[in-house]
Design an enzyme around this catalytic site. Structure first.
Site, PDB file in Angstrom:
ATOM      1  N   HIS A 306       0.851  -1.196   0.000  1.00 33.01           N
ATOM      2  CA  HIS A 306       0.000   0.000   0.000  1.00 33.01           C
ATOM      3  C   HIS A 306       0.878   1.235   0.000  1.00 33.01           C
ATOM      4  O   HIS A 306       1.938   1.251   0.633  1.00 33.01           O
ATOM      5  CB  HIS A 306      -0.906   0.003   1.246  1.00 33.01           C
ATOM      6  N   ASP A 364      -7.801  -4.212  -0.480  1.00 36.36           N
ATOM      7  CA  ASP A 364      -8.353  -4.409  -1.824  1.00 36.36           C
ATOM      8  C   ASP A 364      -8.328  -5.874  -2.239  1.00 36.36           C
ATOM      9  O   ASP A 364      -9.220  -6.341  -2.946  1.00 36.36           O
ATOM     10  CB  ASP A 364      -7.578  -3.564  -2.836  1.00 36.36           C
TER      11      ASP A 364
END
Length: 429
Positions: A306, A364
């Site tokens: 991330h 995600d």
């Protein structure tokens, strides 16, 4: 605030810049004195710039911390529900029982959309992307709700916020129903926010008695909670920039939806699912792992690592548990895509390359798998993100509008084009 100062030396001239301290996180250097020297600061992407002061969400990417109004995201996901989180973001603290009941009452009261809005959908092609529909229809809400467009009235700002949070799942479900040629479903007052969304997505008028499975509804509620706000990201900054002009809240949220549509922002879970479909089977995982490790190969593993979280994504742990609960409930553990995903997850958590670079599965990765297991098509993934994030956007907008020091956003630039020149006659060009 603090008494600390930073000194910038420029052409033997010292510029004194105050250092400001927040309640958590890094201090910031107030660079407002710099333009007086006929210079600007250069920070493409605003990666080192605090563009506002906010008390809503705090992120510590190094430590893997995400707080909403001081509350850790995992506690909010497991110990509250999305309606409580909405109240928290909008009002600054968690509601008591009476406040929650009143808030839910207001959300349900404003959930129905004007009947004329139904006709807007006929102006879109049947195969239009749902995000294209959402950008248009949400912006058009300002044509229906003139009574709450006075942005200088705090009560009307809150009414607009309630309307947006209430109507977003209805409009999202309508965009899906329109694409598959099924009649629109109205929200039901006896259902929760998440239950209503699932019912409006998958229910039909001729079978309107089945209540969504509680495990699936809880998973949907957690997905909403985990995506409710995420500090000053691209779409939130877009909402604030649009809001700084004095634009109405419906236009501002429409702008946020447009920014979220970009694949570098809101489309990551959809991209993750496409990646799994590209890999295809467990037998090809090693091939794609090698491609991911090859710096010269354009392939990238989506759903791992991330930009903000350098340790781990605190939302991912919640989503991981939720993902497995959904897979158990719908019986998808033997589906080839889900088996592939679980094996890829195991490799990423154990492989030295991924561990060293901290390329852990992020929110995600798990949310894409979960939404697919819930039966939601991939082109609706970003729409669901928009539903969840609406309360964060509108809370940030309300915070900005109540700031007496707010200013019109106006970034500067480093100009690299031609210097001044004269226009020649067209025959001489």
């Amino acid at each position: 605030m603090s008494d600390k100062h930073a000194t910038l030396t420029l052409n033997n001239e010292s510029i004194d810049c105050p250092v400001l301290d927040g309640s958590l996180g890094q201090s910031v250097i107030d660079i407002k004195p710099v333009p007086k020297t006929q210079h600007f600061t250069f920070d493409p992407g605003f990666g080192a710039t605090a563009a506002c002061e906010s008390g809503i969400t705090f992120i510590d990417g190094q430590q893997g911390i995400l707080l909403h109004r001081g509350y850790p995201i995992d506690q909010l996901a497991f110990d509250t529900d999305y309606m409580e989180v909405c109240y928290l973001l909008m009002h600054g603290d968690l509601p008591n029982a009476d406040q929650k009941d009143q808030f839910i009452h207001m959300i349900k009261k404003h959930s129905n959309v004007h009947d004329q809005i139904n006709r807007f959908f006929c102006g879109f092609r049947r195969d239009a992307h749902p995000m294209a529909i959402m950008v248009g229809v949400v912006g058009a809400l300002s044509a229906f709700y003139h009574d709450s467009l006075d942005i200088n009235n705090p009560e009307l700002r809150e009414l607009s916020a309630i309307r947006l949070v209430a109507k977003m799942p209805v409009l999202a479900a309508m965009s899906y129903k329109y694409s598959i040629g099924e009649p629109f479903m109205h929200p039901k007052h006896e259902l929760s926010y998440a239950e209503n969304f699932l019912n409006m997505m998958f229910g039909t008028p001729y079978d309107d008695t089945t209540k969504p499975d509680p495990v699936l509804s809880r998973a949907m509620d957690r997905i909403f909670t985990l995506h409710a706000d995420h500090e000053q990201n691209a779409s939130t900054s877009t909402v604030r920039v649009a809001g700084s002009t004095g634009a109405n809240p419906f236009a501002c949220i429409s702008a946020g939806i447009g920014a979220l549509w970009g694949p570098a922002h809101g489309g990551a879970n959809e991209a993750c699912l496409r990646m799994l479909q590209e890999i295809g089977s467990e037998d090809r995982i090693s091939e794609y792992i090698a491609k991911a490790k090859d710096k010269n190969d354009p392939f990238r593993l989506m759903g791992f690592g991330h930009r903000v979280y350098k340790n781990y994504d605190p939302r991912a742990k919640v989503m991981q548990q939720t993902c497995h609960e959904v897979l158990d409930t719908v019986g998808c553990h033997d589906d080839p895509i889900f088996k592939l995903a679980m094996k890829l997850e195991k490799i990423a958590l154990e492989d030295e390359y991924f561990v060293e670079k901290k390329l852990y599965p992020n929110v995600d990765f798990y949310s894409g798998i979960t939404l697919n297991a819930l039966g939601i098509p991939s082109n609706m993934f970003t729409v669901i993100f928009a539903i969840a994030r609406t309360v964060g956007w509108i809370s940030q907008w309300m915070e900005m509008m109540s700031d007496p020091n707010r200013r019109l956003a106006r970034p500067r630039q480093l100009y690299t084009g031609p210097t001044q020149r004269d226009v020649s006659n067209i025959s001489d060009r």
